[in-house]
Design an enzyme around this catalytic site. Structure first.
Site, PDB file in Angstrom:
ATOM      1  N   GLY A 114       0.834  -1.195   0.000  1.00  0.00           N
ATOM      2  CA  GLY A 114       0.000   0.000   0.000  1.00  0.00           C
ATOM      3  C   GLY A 114       0.870   1.246   0.000  1.00  0.00           C
ATOM      4  O   GLY A 114       2.083   1.184  -0.239  1.00  0.00           O
ATOM      5  N   GLY A 116       2.175   3.073   2.355  1.00  0.00           N
ATOM      6  CA  GLY A 116       3.379   3.065   3.198  1.00  0.00           C
ATOM      7  C   GLY A 116       4.497   2.250   2.556  1.00  0.00           C
ATOM      8  O   GLY A 116       5.653   2.691   2.506  1.00  0.00           O
ATOM      9  N   ASP A 139      -8.236  -0.197   1.244  1.00  0.00           N
ATOM     10  CA  ASP A 139      -8.736   1.169   1.434  1.00  0.00           C
ATOM     11  C   ASP A 139      -9.006   1.903   0.110  1.00  0.00           C
ATOM     12  O   ASP A 139      -9.721   2.901   0.096  1.00  0.00           O
ATOM     13  CB  ASP A 139      -7.744   2.001   2.251  1.00  0.00           C
ATOM     14  CG  ASP A 139      -7.415   1.365   3.586  1.00  0.00           C
ATOM     15  OD1 ASP A 139      -8.275   0.647   4.123  1.00  0.00           O
ATOM     16  OD2 ASP A 139      -6.291   1.580   4.084  1.00  0.00           O
ATOM     17  N   MET A 181     -13.521  -0.247   7.885  1.00  0.00           N
ATOM     18  CA  MET A 181     -12.146   0.248   7.714  1.00  0.00           C
ATOM     19  C   MET A 181     -12.071   1.250   6.565  1.00  0.00           C
ATOM     20  O   MET A 181     -13.080   1.596   5.961  1.00  0.00           O
ATOM     21  CB  MET A 181     -11.206  -0.925   7.467  1.00  0.00           C
ATOM     22  CG  MET A 181     -10.847  -1.688   8.712  1.00  0.00           C
ATOM     23  SD  MET A 181      -9.621  -2.963   8.333  1.00  0.00           S
ATOM     24  CE  MET A 181      -9.112  -3.442   9.980  1.00  0.00           C
ATOM     25  N   GLU A 234     -13.959   4.368   9.610  1.00  0.00           N
ATOM     26  CA  GLU A 234     -13.151   4.545  10.833  1.00  0.00           C
ATOM     27  C   GLU A 234     -12.477   5.918  10.899  1.00  0.00           C
ATOM     28  O   GLU A 234     -12.155   6.416  11.972  1.00  0.00           O
ATOM     29  CB  GLU A 234     -12.095   3.440  10.941  1.00  0.00           C
ATOM     30  CG  GLU A 234     -11.090   3.442   9.777  1.00  0.00           C
ATOM     31  CD  GLU A 234     -10.049   2.338   9.860  1.00  0.00           C
ATOM     32  OE1 GLU A 234     -10.035   1.576  10.826  1.00  0.00           O
ATOM     33  OE2 GLU A 234      -9.231   2.251   8.921  1.00  0.00           O
ATOM     34  N   HIS A 284     -10.943  -6.596  11.060  1.00  0.00           N
ATOM     35  CA  HIS A 284     -10.138  -7.381  10.132  1.00  0.00           C
ATOM     36  C   HIS A 284     -10.915  -8.445   9.371  1.00  0.00           C
ATOM     37  O   HIS A 284     -10.370  -9.053   8.447  1.00  0.00           O
ATOM     38  CB  HIS A 284      -8.953  -8.002  10.880  1.00  0.00           C
ATOM     39  CG  HIS A 284      -8.017  -6.951  11.400  1.00  0.00           C
ATOM     40  ND1 HIS A 284      -8.227  -6.320  12.605  1.00  0.00           N
ATOM     41  CD2 HIS A 284      -6.924  -6.378  10.836  1.00  0.00           C
ATOM     42  CE1 HIS A 284      -7.273  -5.415  12.781  1.00  0.00           C
ATOM     43  NE2 HIS A 284      -6.473  -5.419  11.722  1.00  0.00           N
ATOM     44  N   LEU A 285     -12.199  -8.630   9.728  1.00  0.00           N
ATOM     45  CA  LEU A 285     -13.023  -9.527   8.911  1.00  0.00           C
ATOM     46  C   LEU A 285     -13.002  -9.066   7.461  1.00  0.00           C
ATOM     47  O   LEU A 285     -13.087  -9.864   6.532  1.00  0.00           O
ATOM     48  CB  LEU A 285     -14.479  -9.486   9.392  1.00  0.00           C
ATOM     49  CG  LEU A 285     -14.829 -10.272  10.652  1.00  0.00           C
ATOM     50  CD1 LEU A 285     -16.274 -10.013  11.023  1.00  0.00           C
ATOM     51  CD2 LEU A 285     -14.596 -11.749  10.405  1.00  0.00           C
ATOM     52  N   ARG A 287     -10.650  -8.025   5.720  1.00  0.00           N
ATOM     53  CA  ARG A 287      -9.442  -8.378   4.958  1.00  0.00           C
ATOM     54  C   ARG A 287      -9.270  -9.881   4.827  1.00  0.00           C
ATOM     55  O   ARG A 287      -8.325 -10.339   4.202  1.00  0.00           O
ATOM     56  CB  ARG A 287      -8.199  -7.820   5.669  1.00  0.00           C
ATOM     57  CG  ARG A 287      -8.198  -6.342   5.757  1.00  0.00           C
ATOM     58  CD  ARG A 287      -6.902  -5.685   6.108  1.00  0.00           C
ATOM     59  NE  ARG A 287      -5.919  -6.365   6.892  1.00  0.00           N
ATOM     60  CZ  ARG A 287      -5.148  -5.758   7.805  1.00  0.00           C
ATOM     61  NH1 ARG A 287      -5.312  -4.465   8.035  1.00  0.00           N
ATOM     62  NH2 ARG A 287      -4.215  -6.413   8.440  1.00  0.00           N
TER      63      ARG A 287
HETATM   64  O1  F6P Z   1      -4.778  -0.172   5.351  1.00  0.00           O
HETATM   65  C1  F6P Z   1      -5.547  -1.295   5.576  1.00  0.00           C
HETATM   66  C2  F6P Z   1      -6.145  -1.282   6.949  1.00  0.00           C
HETATM   67  O2  F6P Z   1      -6.950  -2.428   7.099  1.00  0.00           O
HETATM   68  C3  F6P Z   1      -6.934  -0.020   7.296  1.00  0.00           C
HETATM   69  O3  F6P Z   1      -8.204  -0.005   6.714  1.00  0.00           O
HETATM   70  C4  F6P Z   1      -6.921  -0.074   8.800  1.00  0.00           C
HETATM   71  O4  F6P Z   1      -7.020   1.219   9.346  1.00  0.00           O
HETATM   72  C5  F6P Z   1      -5.570  -0.658   9.104  1.00  0.00           C
HETATM   73  O5  F6P Z   1      -5.130  -1.331   7.938  1.00  0.00           O
HETATM   74  C6  F6P Z   1      -5.562  -1.610  10.256  1.00  0.00           C
HETATM   75  O6  F6P Z   1      -4.251  -1.967  10.504  1.00  0.00           O
HETATM   76  P1  F6P Z   1      -3.817  -3.155  11.451  1.00  0.00           P
HETATM   77  O7  F6P Z   1      -3.971  -4.428  10.668  1.00  0.00           O
HETATM   78  O8  F6P Z   1      -2.410  -2.848  11.746  1.00  0.00           O
HETATM   79  O9  F6P Z   1      -4.701  -3.140  12.646  1.00  0.00           O
END
Ligand code: F6P
Length: 360
Positions: A114, A116, A139, A181, A234, A284-285, A287
């Site tokens: 992403g 970063g 995102d 998210m 969020e 995280h669901l 992802r």
């Molecule tokens: O960038 C992807 C993301 O899932 C964002 O939507 C969320 O703010 C962040 O990563 C959560 O990060 P982590 O997995 O470190 O909790």
């Protein structure tokens, strides 16, 4: 040719499909591919480098996450190094990475990540490493590309969750607040909120007024609808207020962790309208699990395109999608600006035309 590949930042559905695309396309050319485990960690401890053959990627298109592992606190330019006194000091160890990369005889690195991770890749480019980028993020906030893989899957998961919440909302006459998210942009909230028939969608791009949100809920009640669905990104914030942060920046990491706005919105709605309210954080669901067909295909297209970019020597470029075509754009340009939701975009107008409230 000997190509290295790594995955950085949060996992996203489609990472394995990109890896598969890279490995198969490179194999066709008789090239070797090596996976650098956990972002750049495998280039510090080189025992964590694995050979990737067609056999290693046989059945991974539909598997979420990344077979290479990933890291969110692995920025080599500010690596978290533990000190004897127990403290942690951010240290620049990027030269070690560059020299190990060269010593191992790699001709290119395909960095899948992403915003970063692409920023880190760009710094390594400036140190002379030959890098091609592949844009990953649920995102959807990376510029110069219409889409990033992972987003479609996250939106589908969020939409399905919102659909299911209608059941309880309707049965109990409740206001259900769903926090999704998206970091500093509202793409996931907007796409899933509209598709999941939300009544209110709160996104970072449009600061909200809680009284306007409550008015919308009261209006619905006047129409005989005593329940409501509120989708909150969020990163959403009230007019004149701040983003809600769950955890501050950690050493070696580049970002704070967002979260908690859903609960605040739920509490305010409950207090101001007197309605029964509940909040849910999808977290995280969004992802997890198998990528959608759209994300699988996009990932495979990105992976194979990245190999073609290596062949063409187009280092510093990132695979991107524009309309229906895969193109190449400079990584530098892609990380220059966050892709937020344009307020005059069709997607915002669609929501407004249907009476969905943004709390503005
Ligand atoms: O960038 C992807 C993301 O899932 C964002 O939507 C969320 O703010 C962040 O990563 C959560 O990060 P982590 O997995 O470190 O909790």
């Amino acid at each position: 040719m000997k190509i290295a590949v790594n995955t950085g930042g949060g996992d996203a559905p489609g990472l394995n499909a990109v890896i598969r695309g890279i490995v198969l396309a490179a194999h066709q050319k008789g090239w070797e591919v090596y996976g650098i485990k956990y972002g750049y960690r495998g280039l510090i401890d080189t025992k964590q480098i694995v050979r990737l053959t067609p056999e290693s990627v046989w059945d991974i298109t539909d598997i979420g996450g990344t077979i290479l592992g990933t890291a969110i606190k692995g920025d080599p330019f500010k690596y978290a190094v533990n000190q004897p006194d127990g403290s942690v000091v951010e240290t620049d160890i990027s030269d070690i990475i560059v020299s190990n990369f060269k010593a191992l005889g790699f001709d290119a690195l395909i960095a899948i990540g992403g915003d970063g991770s692409l920023r880190i890749a760009n710094k390594f480019l400036k140190k002379g490493m030959p890098i091609i980028g592949v844009p990953k993020t649920i995102d959807n906030d990376i510029s110069c590309t219409d889409a990033t893989f992972g987003f479609d899957t996250a939106v589908n998961i969020a939409t399905e969750a919102i659909d299911r919440l209608h059941t309880t909302a309707r049965s109990h006459d409740r206001v259900m607040v769903v926090e999704v998210m998206g970091r500093y942009v509202g793409w996931i909230a907007l796409h899933s909120g509209i598709s999941g028939s939300a009544d209110v969608i709160l996104i970072p791009e449009i600061p909200f007024d809680i009284d306007k949100v409550c008015n919308k809920i009261r209006q619905l009640a006047l129409m005989g609808r005593d329940y409501a669905i509120v989708v909150v990104a969020e990163g959403a914030k009230p007019v004149g207020g701040e983003i809600t942060i769950a955890e501050g920046k950690q050493p070696g990491g580049s970002e704070v962790r967002l979260g908690g706005i859903g609960r605040k919105v739920r509490e305010e709605i409950g207090k101001k309208t007197g309605k029964e309210t509940r909040d849910i954080v999808l977290g995280h669901l969004q992802r997890g699990g198998a990528p959608t067909t759209f994300d699988r295909l996009l990932s495979l297209r990105f992976g194979t395109a990245a190999v073609r970019l290596v062949e063409a020597g187009k280092f510093g470029m990132m695979a991107a999608v524009r309309s229906t075509e895969i193109i190449a754009v400079p990584i530098e340009e892609a990380i220059g600006q966050m892709k937020s939701v344009p307020l005059d975009s069709d997607i915002v107008l669609t929501a407004r035309s249907m009476g969905i409230s943004f709390g503005d």
